[in-house]
Design a protein around this motif. Structure first.
Motif, mmCIF file in Angstrom:
data_model
loop_
_atom_site.group_PDB
_atom_site.id
_atom_site.type_symbol
_atom_site.label_atom_id
_atom_site.label_comp_id
_atom_site.label_asym_id
_atom_site.label_seq_id
_atom_site.Cartn_x
_atom_site.Cartn_y
_atom_site.Cartn_z
ATOM 1 N N VAL A 78 2.692 1.808 -3.719
ATOM 2 C CA VAL A 78 1.900 2.174 -5.309
ATOM 3 C C VAL A 78 0.622 1.837 -4.874
ATOM 4 O O VAL A 78 0.308 1.449 -5.884
ATOM 5 N N GLY A 79 1.122 -0.010 -4.512
ATOM 6 C CA GLY A 79 0.547 -0.917 -4.581
ATOM 7 C C GLY A 79 -0.527 -1.386 -4.084
ATOM 8 O O GLY A 79 -1.679 -2.000 -4.424
ATOM 9 N N TRP A 80 -0.464 -0.319 -2.801
ATOM 10 C CA TRP A 80 -2.155 -0.534 -1.556
ATOM 11 C C TRP A 80 -2.271 -0.005 -0.824
ATOM 12 O O TRP A 80 -2.322 -0.326 0.324
ATOM 13 N N ASP A 81 -2.078 1.262 -1.061
ATOM 14 C CA ASP A 81 -1.674 2.716 -0.025
ATOM 15 C C ASP A 81 -3.628 3.030 -0.067
ATOM 16 O O ASP A 81 -3.711 3.304 1.367
ATOM 17 N N GLY A 82 -4.073 2.282 -0.871
ATOM 18 C CA GLY A 82 -5.459 2.914 -0.332
ATOM 19 C C GLY A 82 -6.408 1.716 0.536
ATOM 20 O O GLY A 82 -6.915 2.443 1.149
ATOM 21 N N MET A 83 -4.750 0.944 1.292
ATOM 22 C CA MET A 83 -5.726 0.063 2.758
ATOM 23 C C MET A 83 -6.017 1.108 3.803
ATOM 24 O O MET A 83 -6.093 0.158 4.708
ATOM 25 N N TRP A 84 -5.282 2.001 3.738
ATOM 26 C CA TRP A 84 -4.996 3.206 4.754
ATOM 27 C C TRP A 84 -6.525 3.468 5.390
ATOM 28 O O TRP A 84 -6.897 4.288 5.722
ATOM 29 N N ARG A 85 -7.252 3.748 4.027
ATOM 30 C CA ARG A 85 -8.405 4.616 3.706
ATOM 31 C C ARG A 85 -9.756 3.567 4.959
ATOM 32 O O ARG A 85 -11.236 3.559 4.461
ATOM 33 N N LEU A 86 -9.222 2.165 4.895
ATOM 34 C CA LEU A 86 -10.474 1.050 5.103
ATOM 35 C C LEU A 86 -11.244 1.351 6.796
ATOM 36 O O LEU A 86 -12.300 1.623 6.558
ATOM 37 N N SER A 112 -7.279 1.564 -4.549
ATOM 38 C CA SER A 112 -7.898 2.539 -4.068
ATOM 39 C C SER A 112 -6.922 3.908 -4.299
ATOM 40 O O SER A 112 -7.840 4.703 -4.076
ATOM 41 N N ALA A 113 -5.840 3.779 -3.733
ATOM 42 C CA ALA A 113 -5.495 4.583 -3.791
ATOM 43 C C ALA A 113 -3.388 4.255 -3.954
ATOM 44 O O ALA A 113 -2.422 3.670 -4.118
ATOM 45 N N ILE A 114 -2.648 5.355 -4.047
ATOM 46 C CA ILE A 114 -1.196 5.160 -4.640
ATOM 47 C C ILE A 114 -0.618 6.818 -3.595
ATOM 48 O O ILE A 114 -1.245 7.807 -3.781
ATOM 49 N N GLY A 115 0.405 6.354 -2.350
ATOM 50 C CA GLY A 115 1.022 7.579 -2.063
ATOM 51 C C GLY A 115 2.091 8.249 -2.966
ATOM 52 O O GLY A 115 3.181 7.706 -3.923
ATOM 53 N N MET A 116 1.715 9.454 -3.168
ATOM 54 C CA MET A 116 2.265 10.243 -4.248
ATOM 55 C C MET A 116 3.753 10.839 -4.144
ATOM 56 O O MET A 116 4.555 10.859 -4.816
#
Length: 261
Positions: A78-86, A112-116
């Motif tokens: 929820v709070g840090w899923d965008g890190m996988w786009r780094l 920058s992203a949230i896991g659905m």
């Protein structure tokens, strides 16, 4: 700090509005996640219908173990899923936008992203913990300790994933190989008591890549398998990992050279 927290909240809210803009996609992912987690619980129940304990761990303790892992992972989604786009952002130059904005770059990336699937996983993880807590006979007086341990578990999960994704600053590709391997190791290894593994594996998962502090150590503390002084260890580990992740991120950002990195 107040400005950063406010900006982070707005970014997460924007991501939430984005993923709920297409209700069919959102509820499909939620349904799939619920089915997947329900199948996992059913599998454990079937196993423990035949085998009463696994190295001294019964069904309730196993639910606590997996519940802590699932809930901590879902909060991170929820709070840090965008890190996988780094990794991709480093290669194609998208990281430029985060670097030049007046806000911490890693915070922008993480938000920058949230896991659905995170909403379903949160529900399942919390359900596992509640059922396991009751079945294991953990007293309600341990609730404050559980909250502290869970907060530390989220920090450990978040910082380990951040550090592993930051490895892409030194790699020549967009795929988060180290982060993916870490996630798969956690998914397969830490859903079982670490005592079933050789000493070398236990040492690595406890003190080198300390995924044990996401679920194994907290559950052993809550069930009384570890002495009370162990309650001070997870916060110390979490703080140390924050410092390490910050250093790695700063070193990576210092060598970032825009598109074609």
């Amino acid at each position: 700090m107040r400005h950063t927290a406010s900006l982070y909240t707005r970014l997460i809210a924007a991501q939430f509005r984005s993923i709920t803009e297409y209700p069919a996609d959102f509820w499909t992912m939620v349904s799939v996640a619920l089915i997947q987690q329900a199948a996992q619980i059913a599998f454990i129940a079937v196993v423990f219908a035949q085998v009463t304990t696994l190295d001294g761990w019964g069904f309730p303790q196993m639910l606590l173990l997996i519940g802590f892992m699932v809930l901590a992972d879902s909060v991170t989604e929820v709070g840090w899923d965008g890190m996988w786009r780094l990794g991709r952002m480093i290669v194609n130059g998208e990281l430029d936008y985060a670097v030049i904005r007046p806000a911490p770059a890693m915070m922008q990336i993480g938000a920058s992203a949230i896991g659905m699937q995170s909403a379903a996983n949160m529900t399942t993880g919390l359900t596992m913990i509640v059922i396991g807590w009751s079945g294991a006979g953990v007293p309600l007086a341990m609730v404050p300790a559980a909250v502290l341990l869970f907060a530390c578990a989220v920090v450990v999960q978040l910082t380990v994933i951040t550090a592993m994704n930051c490895a892409n600053f030194w790699l020549k590709g967009p795929s988060p190989v180290f982060a993916w391997l870490t996630s798969q190791t956690q998914e397969t290894a830490t859903r079982f008591p670490l005592t079933i593994y050789p000493r070398a594996v236990r040492t690595v998962l406890t003190w080198v890549v300390p995924l044990a502090f996401v679920n194994y150590i907290p559950v052993r503390i809550l069930t009384g398998d570890l002495p009370a002084w162990w309650l001070a260890v997870p916060p110390a580990v979490a703080l140390a990992l924050v410092a390490i992740a910050v250093l790695i991120a700063k070193a990576g950002l210092a060598r970032y050279e825009s598109a074609g990195h």
